[in-house]
Design a protein around this motif. Structure first.
Motif, mmCIF file in Angstrom:
data_model
loop_
_atom_site.group_PDB
_atom_site.id
_atom_site.type_symbol
_atom_site.label_atom_id
_atom_site.label_comp_id
_atom_site.label_asym_id
_atom_site.label_seq_id
_atom_site.Cartn_x
_atom_site.Cartn_y
_atom_site.Cartn_z
ATOM 1 N N THR A 1 0.826 -1.214 0.000
ATOM 2 C CA THR A 1 0.000 0.000 0.000
ATOM 3 C C THR A 1 0.857 1.259 0.000
ATOM 4 O O THR A 1 0.411 2.315 -0.446
ATOM 5 C CB THR A 1 -0.939 0.019 1.221
ATOM 6 N N HIS A 2 2.096 1.136 0.492
ATOM 7 C CA HIS A 2 2.970 2.309 0.532
ATOM 8 C C HIS A 2 3.248 2.834 -0.876
ATOM 9 O O HIS A 2 3.516 4.027 -1.055
ATOM 10 C CB HIS A 2 4.286 1.975 1.233
ATOM 11 N N VAL A 3 3.195 1.953 -1.893
ATOM 12 C CA VAL A 3 3.429 2.388 -3.266
ATOM 13 C C VAL A 3 2.332 3.361 -3.692
ATOM 14 O O VAL A 3 2.597 4.393 -4.318
ATOM 15 C CB VAL A 3 3.479 1.181 -4.223
ATOM 16 N N ALA A 4 1.087 3.040 -3.343
ATOM 17 C CA ALA A 4 -0.024 3.932 -3.653
ATOM 18 C C ALA A 4 0.105 5.249 -2.890
ATOM 19 O O ALA A 4 -0.227 6.323 -3.414
ATOM 20 C CB ALA A 4 -1.355 3.261 -3.310
ATOM 21 N N ILE A 5 0.599 5.181 -1.654
ATOM 22 C CA ILE A 5 0.818 6.401 -0.871
ATOM 23 C C ILE A 5 1.921 7.230 -1.517
ATOM 24 O O ILE A 5 1.803 8.465 -1.649
ATOM 25 C CB ILE A 5 1.168 6.058 0.589
ATOM 26 N N ASP A 6 3.012 6.570 -1.916
ATOM 27 C CA ASP A 6 4.101 7.283 -2.606
ATOM 28 C C ASP A 6 3.588 7.972 -3.866
ATOM 29 O O ASP A 6 4.110 9.018 -4.273
ATOM 30 C CB ASP A 6 5.215 6.301 -2.997
ATOM 31 N N ASN A 7 2.574 7.379 -4.495
ATOM 32 C CA ASN A 7 2.029 7.942 -5.733
ATOM 33 C C ASN A 7 0.945 8.985 -5.478
ATOM 34 O O ASN A 7 0.268 9.422 -6.397
ATOM 35 C CB ASN A 7 1.456 6.809 -6.610
ATOM 36 N N GLY A 8 0.783 9.365 -4.213
ATOM 37 C CA GLY A 8 -0.141 10.450 -3.869
ATOM 38 C C GLY A 8 -1.596 10.066 -3.805
ATOM 39 O O GLY A 8 -2.475 10.937 -3.890
ATOM 40 N N CYS A 9 -1.899 8.778 -3.620
ATOM 41 C CA CYS A 9 -3.297 8.345 -3.568
ATOM 42 C C CYS A 9 -3.916 8.643 -2.212
ATOM 43 O O CYS A 9 -3.269 8.504 -1.170
ATOM 44 C CB CYS A 9 -3.404 6.853 -3.867
ATOM 45 N N GLU A 10 -5.189 9.022 -2.236
ATOM 46 C CA GLU A 10 -5.921 9.348 -1.009
ATOM 47 C C GLU A 10 -6.800 8.182 -0.547
ATOM 48 O O GLU A 10 -7.062 8.037 0.644
ATOM 49 C CB GLU A 10 -6.774 10.593 -1.243
ATOM 50 N N TYR A 11 -7.290 7.396 -1.479
ATOM 51 C CA TYR A 11 -8.056 6.195 -1.153
ATOM 52 C C TYR A 11 -7.344 4.990 -1.752
ATOM 53 O O TYR A 11 -6.999 4.989 -2.936
ATOM 54 C CB TYR A 11 -9.487 6.277 -1.682
ATOM 55 N N ILE A 12 -7.124 3.964 -0.920
ATOM 56 C CA ILE A 12 -6.402 2.777 -1.355
ATOM 57 C C ILE A 12 -7.266 1.554 -1.066
ATOM 58 O O ILE A 12 -7.514 1.206 0.091
ATOM 59 C CB ILE A 12 -5.050 2.658 -0.634
ATOM 60 N N ILE A 13 -7.749 0.926 -2.134
ATOM 61 C CA ILE A 13 -8.589 -0.265 -2.028
ATOM 62 C C ILE A 13 -7.694 -1.486 -2.202
ATOM 63 O O ILE A 13 -7.107 -1.692 -3.267
ATOM 64 C CB ILE A 13 -9.698 -0.253 -3.089
ATOM 65 N N SER A 14 -7.568 -2.288 -1.142
ATOM 66 C CA SER A 14 -6.695 -3.455 -1.167
ATOM 67 C C SER A 14 -7.520 -4.734 -1.116
ATOM 68 O O SER A 14 -8.484 -4.826 -0.368
ATOM 69 C CB SER A 14 -5.727 -3.433 0.023
ATOM 70 N N SER A 15 -7.102 -5.711 -1.900
ATOM 71 C CA SER A 15 -7.827 -6.989 -1.970
ATOM 72 C C SER A 15 -6.845 -8.134 -1.774
ATOM 73 O O SER A 15 -5.782 -8.165 -2.394
ATOM 74 C CB SER A 15 -8.515 -7.115 -3.338
#
Length: 391
Positions: free
Chosen positions: A244-258
């Motif tokens: 999930t840190h990759v999505a955070i590094d990419n500036g994402c505000e909502y991260i849907i993980s499956s």
């Protein structure tokens, strides 16, 4: 279908993070993605129109890497579901056992040193029995999947040619390095100095590398454009489950993980796993380790949030200077690697869905696939109906 209020996601940068888990996880992910699409989300690709509810960042490991590649290439969840169910009207061929169980190796292995002898000191007869193991790096290779991707899936083999932000996670065999293949050369993540972003790797090779689950698949060779040498890669989740840190590094505000790695909890009708032999016990052990990683990651974020909020409340109560209060909170957020505007949506089987645990991870049986797709779909709808995504 009752309309679910997902207005909080509008015009927010949203990511889809998919775990590994072979065919079982792939089917679950497809059910999740189908539900997201029916809820109103658009899975961004090179042909999609801009949307207020757009999922534009894809982070995948192993099976999750392949599923996200389908979406980035413009295939909708139902397109892939129809293929896996062997429907005649499918737009894409399904992955076959021939693709999955390939014996062809993409290149030869480098010379072996005589320094390492794992059987040193063993009796001679035992050495002779075990010696063939030294020549086996995996039962199969992901080269068949690589060729399937090349022939049937790709829009381009260059990450830069995709309008969505596609990240593929793999683990370097001969190093303690986690590699995130993509089009952005981000600095090392603050929480893990051994994780690196690599650019310039072909998409198909990155996915084949990420899917190389040991010992079932042999490590996959990828040419390092910086060193000119060949690096070998294994499953992207060996070091860290759910990047999930990759999505955070990419500036994402909502991260849907499956993911599907929910350990078995005792049920009377099933009994103890001790009765089901080594495969069930080994799987439970793996799932317990994976769950611990995820739980620890989520707990760390909650702890950081609690520390920051407690300090912030104390400073406000004691009428601390506003400028310095904000600076201190900013320092704490940076040191604790916490971003307040990030919301996590975790979609995984609950313990009542214990049948998922016993599913064969490598089975391409359309009926079993259909069941897993349905379960992933229903679980996603339940989570969004109950607003369990509020962080």
């Amino acid at each position: 279908m009752q309309r679910v209020d997902i207005s909080a996601f509008e015009n927010k940068k949203t990511a889809l993070v998919l775990s590994g888990g072979v065919v079982k996880a792939a089917a679950w992910h497809l059910g999740v993605a189908l539900a997201l699409e029916e809820l109103g989300f658009t899975l961004k690709n090179n042909q999609s129109s801009p949307s207020k509810l757009e999922i534009g960042t894809y982070v995948g490991s192993s099976a999750g890497a392949l599923i996200n590649l389908y979406f980035a290439c413009g295939f909708r969840p139902m397109d892939v579901i129809k293929a896996t169910l062997r429907r005649k009207d499918s737009k894409i061929p399904a992955v076959s056992y021939k693709d999955m169980l390939c014996l062809k190796k993409p290149s030869g292995k480098p010379p072996r040193s005589t320094v390492y002898d794992p059987f040193d000191g063993f009796p001679l007869f035992l050495k002779q029995i075990l010696k063939p193991m030294l020549n086996i790096s995996g039962f199969f290779t992901t080269h068949g999947l690589y060729e399937y991707i090349q022939k049937n899936v790709l829009v381009s083999d260059n990450f830069e040619d995709y309008l969505s932000d596609l990240f593929i996670v793999a683990t370097q065999l001969d190093h303690s390095r986690k590699v995130i293949f993509g089009k952005y050369n981000y600095p090392n993540p603050s929480h893990d100095s051994t994780a690196h972003y690599y650019t310039g790797t072909p998409v198909s090779q990155a996915v084949a590398a990420s899917m190389s689950v040991p010992p079932f698949y042999s490590p996959y060779p990828v040419n390092n454009s910086q060193t000119g040498q060949t690096d070998y890669y294994i499953d992207g989740e060996i070091r860290e489950t759910l990047s999930t840190h990759v999505a955070i590094d990419n500036g994402c505000e909502y991260i849907i993980s499956s993911w599907t790695h929910t350990p078995y909890h005792y049920h009377d009708e099933i009994g103890s796993l001790i009765n089901y032999g080594l495969p069930a016990i080994a799987m439970q052990s793996i799932y317990l380790m994976i769950q611990k990683k995820i739980v620890s990651s989520r707990a760390k974020r909650k702890t950081a949030e609690d520390i920051i909020d407690t300090v912030n409340d104390y400073l406000k109560t004691n009428k601390f200077d506003e400028v310095h209060r904000k600076k201190l909170i900013s320092i704490l957020e940076r040191k604790l690697d916490f971003k307040r505007n990030v919301n996590l949506v975790d979609i995984y089987p609950d313990h009542e869905h214990y049948n998922i645990f016993f599913r064969n991870s490598f089975s391409l049986n359309p009926n079993k696939t259909s069941e897993l797709v349905s379960l992933g779909y229903k679980r996603t709808m339940d989570i969004f109906n109950n607003h369990e995504w509020v962080d």
